[in-house]
Design an enzyme around this catalytic site. Structure first.
Site: not given
Ligand code: REY
Length: 422
Positions: A106, A164, A205, A331, A347, A372-373
């Site tokens: 992001s 996700f 998003n 931010r 993330t 991540s996660n």
């Molecule tokens: C998407 C999930 C995170 C990632 C997201 N990223 O919205 C945007 C950002 C582009 O803010 C994933 N988490 C992880 C899961 C949780 O799958 N169940 O942590 O890689 O950057």
């Protein structure tokens, strides 16, 4: 009348500063949120030197919390300081490399926001106009404005929450998919909206997918062209690209390792993916040096007019800590020493990123952990901000595996700090 959450702030230094600056009248449901805080720039003599021991401690803490590797790069008046720990590739056991490219997630939103605000500057778009003026019939509510998108106040649900919900199956289901923007918007619109337009900050998003649609509609070209022509080229960001829907990260890069939801399950190499689920909300690839150049140039006014930069940095709180704020695709974190830094977090599967700069653009920091996660790794990585901008010492010196990464000739700082010895 609906009230914005920023009216329920605890009393703090920032709020006092805001009151001194005068609060705007109470917002209506559709009004643009009033900026409620002001920016302070510390006098040069009060600027703490970066504590690179603290930076290394934060990187090691990210590793102790499951990241295969991590790195950070600080650029300031006294030069560039970089630190790397662990590996950028687990299989090859290749050490993390400060010149490695990675997926910035992001932080891409700040790039998209810059393009959006340049279009405003050029008179092609109005921030407080309904999105539907430019994309007729796209959204089910004419009250949703362009500013609502950029401030995460549209109330459009974040389709990625459902996508996700199960981390690894969710990722594998989309890793090679190519979505149209419309398909992503449709996923969001199939869910109930989260708030009335303009009323509350709710990160989604979907907002920056619609920003991408606006950019493509108004320029008549893919967002990749706008990034390239308006940001990557002018700032000579040679390690930065937007290659959607190509799945590879070209050149020297860090591989990304996704933590499955099941504790103890092996990490999933998530490096190759289209990132089509994010596109203009999260699919840019970059390097620590380029991210510092970008956030610093942005804050120095090299990308936007003073009026647009003011609009971008006018923030409202994102939570009740009174330390975290959001402007337009940007931010603001208020650190413990009073320093305010502007930038974004990212993330994307396998990569946690921080990219922040002081308001005067004189100091910037970017940090990556290639996992991540795993929230604890992300929180630990965030410790680089306090160390870099507030000179904070680590609470306890953990076993460090860091070395000072060599900078390329063009990066050579005015004054190099000594390599760490561990
Ligand atoms: C998407 C999930 C995170 C990632 C997201 N990223 O919205 C945007 C950002 C582009 O803010 C994933 N988490 C992880 C899961 C949780 O799958 N169940 O942590 O890689 O950057």
């Amino acid at each position: 009348m609906l009230r914005s959450p920023h009216r329920r702030l605890a009393v703090g230094a920032t709020v006092i500063a805001a009151l001194a600056g005068g609060l705007a009248p109470a917002a209506t449901a559709t009004a643009a949120p009033a900026p409620v805080t002001t920016t302070t720039t510390p006098a040069a003599s009060t600027v703490p030197a970066p504590n690179m021991e603290g930076v290394v401690a934060a990187l090691n803490a990210a590793m102790a919390n499951g990241a295969p590797g991590a790195m950070a790069r600080f650029s300031g008046p006294d030069g560039v300081r970089s630190r790397t720990v662990g590996v950028r590739d687990r299989e090859a056991q290749a050490p993390m490399d400060i010149h490695a490219r990675f997926r910035i997630g992001s932080v891409s939103k700040t790039f998209s926001s810059v393009v959006l605000l340049q279009l405003v500057q050029e008179g092609r778009l109005e921030l407080d106009a309904p999105v539907n003026r430019y994309l007729p019939g796209l959204l089910p509510d004419d009250r949703i404005t362009v500013r609502h998108l950029a401030t995460h106040r549209s109330g459009l649900a974040d389709y990625t929450d459902a996508m996700f919900e199960k981390t690894v199956p969710g990722f594998e289901a989309v890793r090679n998919r190519v979505f149209s923007y419309q398909e992503l918007v449709d996923l969001s619109l199939a869910e109930p909206r989260t708030t009335e337009p303009g009323v509350a900050y709710k990160y989604s998003n979907t907002n920056f997918v619609v920003v991408g649609m606006l950019i493509e509609k108004l320029t008549g070209r893919p967002v990749a062209d706008a990034y390239e022509r308006r940001i990557f080229k002018p700032l000579k960001l040679r390690g930065t690209s937007y290659v959607h829907p190509d799945t590879r990260v070209k050149g020297l890069h860090a591989r990304g390792y996704l933590h499955p939801d099941e504790a103890g399950a092996p990490l999933v190499d998530s490096t190759e993916q289209t990132v089509s689920w994010a596109q203009s909300a999260g699919a840019v690839i970059s390097t620590p040096a380029d991210l510092n150049t970008f956030t610093s140039a942005l804050m120095r006014g090299r990308l936007l007019s003073p009026a647009m930069l003011d609009a971008m940095t006018a923030v409202t709180p994102t939570d009740t800590t009174n330390t975290r704020f959001y402007g337009l695709g940007l931010r603001r974190y208020d650190l413990s020493c009073g320093t305010q830094v502007f930038g974004h977090t990212g993330t994307v599967q396998g990569f946690y990123t921080y990219a922040f700069s002081t308001r005067d653009g004189r100091r910037s920091l970017s940090a990556l952990a290639n996992t991540s996660n795993h929230g604890a790794a992300n929180t630990a990585l965030g410790g680089t901000l306090e160390a870099a901008f507030c000179g904070k010492k680590p609470a306890a010196a953990p076993t460090a595996r860091a070395f000072t990464a060599p900078d390329s000739a063009t990066d050579l700082p005015a004054e190099r700090d000594l390599p760490e010895r561990h």
